[in-house]
Write an enzyme that holds these catalytic residues in place. Structure first.
Site, PDB file in Angstrom:
ATOM      1  N   ASP A   1       0.855  -1.202   0.000  1.00 40.36           N
ATOM      2  CA  ASP A   1       0.000   0.000   0.000  1.00 40.36           C
ATOM      3  C   ASP A   1       0.891   1.252   0.000  1.00 40.36           C
ATOM      4  O   ASP A   1       0.905   2.008   0.964  1.00 40.36           O
ATOM      5  CB  ASP A   1      -0.949  -0.008   1.215  1.00 40.36           C
ATOM      6  CG  ASP A   1      -0.229  -0.042   2.557  1.00 40.36           C
ATOM      7  OD1 ASP A   1       0.960  -0.440   2.594  1.00 40.36           O
ATOM      8  OD2 ASP A   1      -0.836   0.343   3.575  1.00 40.36           O
TER       9      ASP A   1
ATOM     10  N   ASP B   1       7.392   3.750   3.232  1.00 40.80           N
ATOM     11  CA  ASP B   1       8.291   2.610   3.433  1.00 40.80           C
ATOM     12  C   ASP B   1       7.995   1.475   2.472  1.00 40.80           C
ATOM     13  O   ASP B   1       8.889   0.703   2.128  1.00 40.80           O
ATOM     14  CB  ASP B   1       8.304   2.148   4.903  1.00 40.80           C
ATOM     15  CG  ASP B   1       6.918   1.844   5.444  1.00 40.80           C
ATOM     16  OD1 ASP B   1       5.928   2.384   4.931  1.00 40.80           O
ATOM     17  OD2 ASP B   1       6.831   1.046   6.390  1.00 40.80           O
ATOM     18  N   ASP B   2       6.747   1.384   1.995  1.00 46.22           N
ATOM     19  CA  ASP B   2       6.460   0.406   0.928  1.00 46.22           C
ATOM     20  C   ASP B   2       7.283   0.747  -0.308  1.00 46.22           C
ATOM     21  O   ASP B   2       7.808  -0.143  -0.985  1.00 46.22           O
ATOM     22  CB  ASP B   2       4.982   0.449   0.535  1.00 46.22           C
ATOM     23  CG  ASP B   2       4.043   0.170   1.694  1.00 46.22           C
ATOM     24  OD1 ASP B   2       3.535  -0.944   1.804  1.00 46.22           O
ATOM     25  OD2 ASP B   2       3.829   1.100   2.503  1.00 46.22           O
TER      26      ASP B   2
ATOM     27  N   ASN C   1      -2.491   2.617   3.665  1.00 47.23           N
ATOM     28  CA  ASN C   1      -1.950   3.916   4.095  1.00 47.23           C
ATOM     29  C   ASN C   1      -2.797   5.071   3.577  1.00 47.23           C
ATOM     30  O   ASN C   1      -3.065   6.033   4.281  1.00 47.23           O
ATOM     31  CB  ASN C   1      -0.511   4.078   3.616  1.00 47.23           C
ATOM     32  CG  ASN C   1       0.451   3.246   4.441  1.00 47.23           C
ATOM     33  OD1 ASN C   1       0.275   3.112   5.644  1.00 47.23           O
ATOM     34  ND2 ASN C   1       1.458   2.688   3.793  1.00 47.23           N
TER      35      ASN C   1
ATOM     36  N   THR D   1       3.104  -6.024   2.822  1.00 50.13           N
ATOM     37  CA  THR D   1       3.525  -4.843   3.594  1.00 50.13           C
ATOM     38  C   THR D   1       2.361  -3.869   3.820  1.00 50.13           C
ATOM     39  O   THR D   1       2.591  -2.703   4.150  1.00 50.13           O
ATOM     40  CB  THR D   1       4.699  -4.110   2.895  1.00 50.13           C
ATOM     41  OG1 THR D   1       4.252  -3.614   1.631  1.00 50.13           O
ATOM     42  CG2 THR D   1       5.899  -5.015   2.724  1.00 50.13           C
TER      43      THR D   1
ATOM     44  N   ASN E   1       1.123   0.845  17.129  1.00 52.24           N
ATOM     45  CA  ASN E   1       1.333   2.219  16.680  1.00 52.24           C
ATOM     46  C   ASN E   1       0.016   2.860  16.226  1.00 52.24           C
ATOM     47  O   ASN E   1      -0.197   4.054  16.409  1.00 52.24           O
ATOM     48  CB  ASN E   1       2.431   2.324  15.612  1.00 52.24           C
ATOM     49  CG  ASN E   1       2.127   1.486  14.378  1.00 52.24           C
ATOM     50  OD1 ASN E   1       1.118   0.781  14.295  1.00 52.24           O
ATOM     51  ND2 ASN E   1       3.014   1.544  13.395  1.00 52.24           N
TER      52      ASN E   1
ATOM     53  N   PHE F   1      -0.547  -0.889  12.722  1.00 53.75           N
ATOM     54  CA  PHE F   1      -1.463  -0.398  11.679  1.00 53.75           C
ATOM     55  C   PHE F   1      -1.957  -1.492  10.720  1.00 53.75           C
ATOM     56  O   PHE F   1      -3.159  -1.603  10.461  1.00 53.75           O
ATOM     57  CB  PHE F   1      -0.807   0.742  10.878  1.00 53.75           C
ATOM     58  CG  PHE F   1      -1.672   1.202   9.728  1.00 53.75           C
ATOM     59  CD1 PHE F   1      -2.738   2.064   9.956  1.00 53.75           C
ATOM     60  CD2 PHE F   1      -1.458   0.742   8.438  1.00 53.75           C
ATOM     61  CE1 PHE F   1      -3.562   2.469   8.915  1.00 53.75           C
ATOM     62  CE2 PHE F   1      -2.282   1.146   7.388  1.00 53.75           C
ATOM     63  CZ  PHE F   1      -3.332   2.009   7.626  1.00 53.75           C
ATOM     64  N   ASN F   2      -1.065  -2.277  10.144  1.00 53.93           N
ATOM     65  CA  ASN F   2      -1.489  -3.220   9.095  1.00 53.93           C
ATOM     66  C   ASN F   2      -2.470  -4.266   9.623  1.00 53.93           C
ATOM     67  O   ASN F   2      -3.372  -4.704   8.892  1.00 53.93           O
ATOM     68  CB  ASN F   2      -0.278  -3.921   8.473  1.00 53.93           C
ATOM     69  CG  ASN F   2       0.521  -2.987   7.588  1.00 53.93           C
ATOM     70  OD1 ASN F   2      -0.001  -1.993   7.093  1.00 53.93           O
ATOM     71  ND2 ASN F   2       1.801  -3.294   7.392  1.00 53.93           N
TER      72      ASN F   2
ATOM     73  N   HIS G   1       9.865   0.370   8.152  1.00 54.75           N
ATOM     74  CA  HIS G   1       9.226  -0.907   8.509  1.00 54.75           C
ATOM     75  C   HIS G   1       9.221  -1.928   7.364  1.00 54.75           C
ATOM     76  O   HIS G   1       9.709  -3.050   7.504  1.00 54.75           O
ATOM     77  CB  HIS G   1       7.770  -0.666   8.923  1.00 54.75           C
ATOM     78  CG  HIS G   1       7.584   0.356   9.986  1.00 54.75           C
ATOM     79  ND1 HIS G   1       7.815   0.103  11.310  1.00 54.75           N
ATOM     80  CD2 HIS G   1       7.173   1.652   9.920  1.00 54.75           C
ATOM     81  CE1 HIS G   1       7.552   1.178  12.026  1.00 54.75           C
ATOM     82  NE2 HIS G   1       7.169   2.133  11.211  1.00 54.75           N
ATOM     83  N   ASP G   2       8.634  -1.536   6.235  1.00 50.22           N
ATOM     84  CA  ASP G   2       8.387  -2.515   5.172  1.00 50.22           C
ATOM     85  C   ASP G   2       9.680  -3.013   4.513  1.00 50.22           C
ATOM     86  O   ASP G   2       9.725  -4.129   3.986  1.00 50.22           O
ATOM     87  CB  ASP G   2       7.470  -1.902   4.098  1.00 50.22           C
ATOM     88  CG  ASP G   2       6.089  -1.582   4.655  1.00 50.22           C
ATOM     89  OD1 ASP G   2       5.723  -2.145   5.707  1.00 50.22           O
ATOM     90  OD2 ASP G   2       5.386  -0.771   4.027  1.00 50.22           O
TER      91      ASP G   2
HETATM   92  C1  BDR Z   1       3.119  -0.205   8.688  1.00 53.12           C
HETATM   93  O1  BDR Z   1       2.007   0.668   8.566  1.00 53.12           O
HETATM   94  C2  BDR Z   1       2.136   1.455   7.413  1.00 53.12           C
HETATM   95  O2  BDR Z   1       1.783   2.772   7.692  1.00 53.12           O
HETATM   96  C3  BDR Z   1       3.554   1.295   6.932  1.00 53.12           C
HETATM   97  O3  BDR Z   1       3.635   1.375   5.516  1.00 53.12           O
HETATM   98  C4  BDR Z   1       3.934  -0.076   7.419  1.00 53.12           C
HETATM   99  O4  BDR Z   1       3.538  -1.080   6.508  1.00 53.12           O
HETATM  100  C5  BDR Z   1       3.869   0.145   9.955  1.00 53.12           C
HETATM  101  O5  BDR Z   1       3.047  -0.040  11.065  1.00 53.12           O
HETATM  102 CA    CA Z   2       2.938  -0.519   4.230  1.00 48.66          CA
END
Ligand code: BDR
Ligand code: CA
Length: 311
Positions: free
Chosen positions: A10, A14-15, A39, A124, A158, A165-166, A237-238
């Site tokens: 998404d 970081d993706d 995202n 991701t 987070n 989030f994911n 992260h990703d």
């Molecule tokens: C994840 O949430 C998204 O916002 C980032 O792309 C990452 O995949 C981090 O918690």
């Molecule tokens: Ca992501």
């Protein structure tokens, strides 16, 4: 032989950096990209994936569009973190090529079935597309070379205090995915927060020239400008999930039983990680060789940056 990798994502700051790593590492063969609303909305993340494909130079890799919304819940997003368009302030040239006609879940199924045992599937974003693919064809779980997600945590969240989030974005999908007949490599926050693009990392990245100026540094500093070189920076992260496929030696991991909380009033999307009892369904990286990680990532980004300079 290069490891074949399909990324469900998404993009997302970081993706985008994860796609750059998968494309740039000669030890990886990026065979497909699928998009999922996360995202930011599905239209925006797909636009970003299409533009990144041409900007970074992997025009032959198919991109398929997947789920716009979670399986049963209302969509949430992380535009506050990634910007309204998903890639911070970056504006890339418009894409000239389009998506494949198939749904993301079908591209995932078809790619895995065409090469049983050979595809490393990486997710991701929210796990909606992966869950849809598993509901349609559960056998694919036994046919992947590996399945790696960025998501979850064993200490904190987070998106909420409890949930990353994911997973928080689509807990019902995550529950299907963790119940499938495979081992989920859960690259969660406890691990990814060790991969901070701090000031020293950014200074080194800046040596890479135009690709760093125009893409890498803006992506890696959008919501955290590392003024003090030794202080923490923005976590990539990703990127850690893709790095795990190429360089599992950089990660120390433990098997665990992971259950997904779907009904908790305050804890929906929490990954409940049991390292001590229960039949393991996941492998949880817990410690990153931080210096080795950045050496690897910077080397690969350097390869792409060199090609980029040559046009
Ligand atoms: C994840 O949430 C998204 O916002 C980032 O792309 C990452 O995949 C981090 O918690
Ligand atoms: Ca992501």
């Amino acid at each position: 032989m290069a490891k074949r990798i399909l990324i469900d994502c998404d993009p997302g700051l970081d993706d985008a950096l994860a796609l750059l790593l998968a494309h740039g590492d000669p030890a990886l063969d990026l065979v497909g990209v699928t998009t999922v609303g996360g995202n930011v909305g599905l239209t925006a993340v797909t636009k970003n994936a299409l533009e990144l494909r041409e900007y970074l130079g992997f025009p032959k890799v198919p991109i398929a569009v997947g789920a716009a919304a979670p399986l049963v819940r209302e969509s949430i997003n992380a535009a506050r973190v990634h910007g309204e368009r998903g890639l911070g302030d970056i504006v890339l040239p418009a894409a000239t090529l389009g998506v494949t006609g198939s749904h993301a879940a079908d591209l995932i199924i078809d790619t895995i079935r065409a090469a049983p045992g050979a595809i490393h599937l990486v997710a991701t974003g929210p796990l909606t597309n992966i869950a849809i693919a598993l509901e349609k064809d559960p056998a694919i779980a036994r046919m992947v070379a590996s399945f790696v997600i960025m998501g979850g945590s064993f200490t904190r969240g987070n998106a909420t205090p409890a949930a990353e989030f994911n997973i928080h974005a689509d807990p019902e999908a995550a529950r299907i995915v963790f119940a499938a007949d495979w081992q989920v490599v859960m690259v969660g926050l406890d691990l990814t927060l060790q991969a901070q693009a701090n000031g020293r990392v950014i200074e080194r990245m800046k040596q890479l020239g135009a690709l760093a100026d125009d893409l890498i540094v803006p992506l890696a500093t959008f919501y955290f400008d590392p003024k003090d070189p030794d202080r923490d920076g923005q976590a990539v992260h990703d990127v850690c999930a893709v790095a795990y496929v190429a360089r599992p030696d950089l990660f120390a991991s433990r098997p665990a039983r992971v259950e997904i909380e779907t009904t908790g009033e305050f804890t929906a999307g929490m990954t409940v990680v049991d390292f001590d009892s229960g039949e393991p369904n996941a492998l949880v990286p817990i410690e990153l060789d931080v210096a080795g990680f950045w050496a690897y990532v910077e080397h690969v980004y350097g390869l792409v940056a060199a090609k980029h300079r040559q046009g």
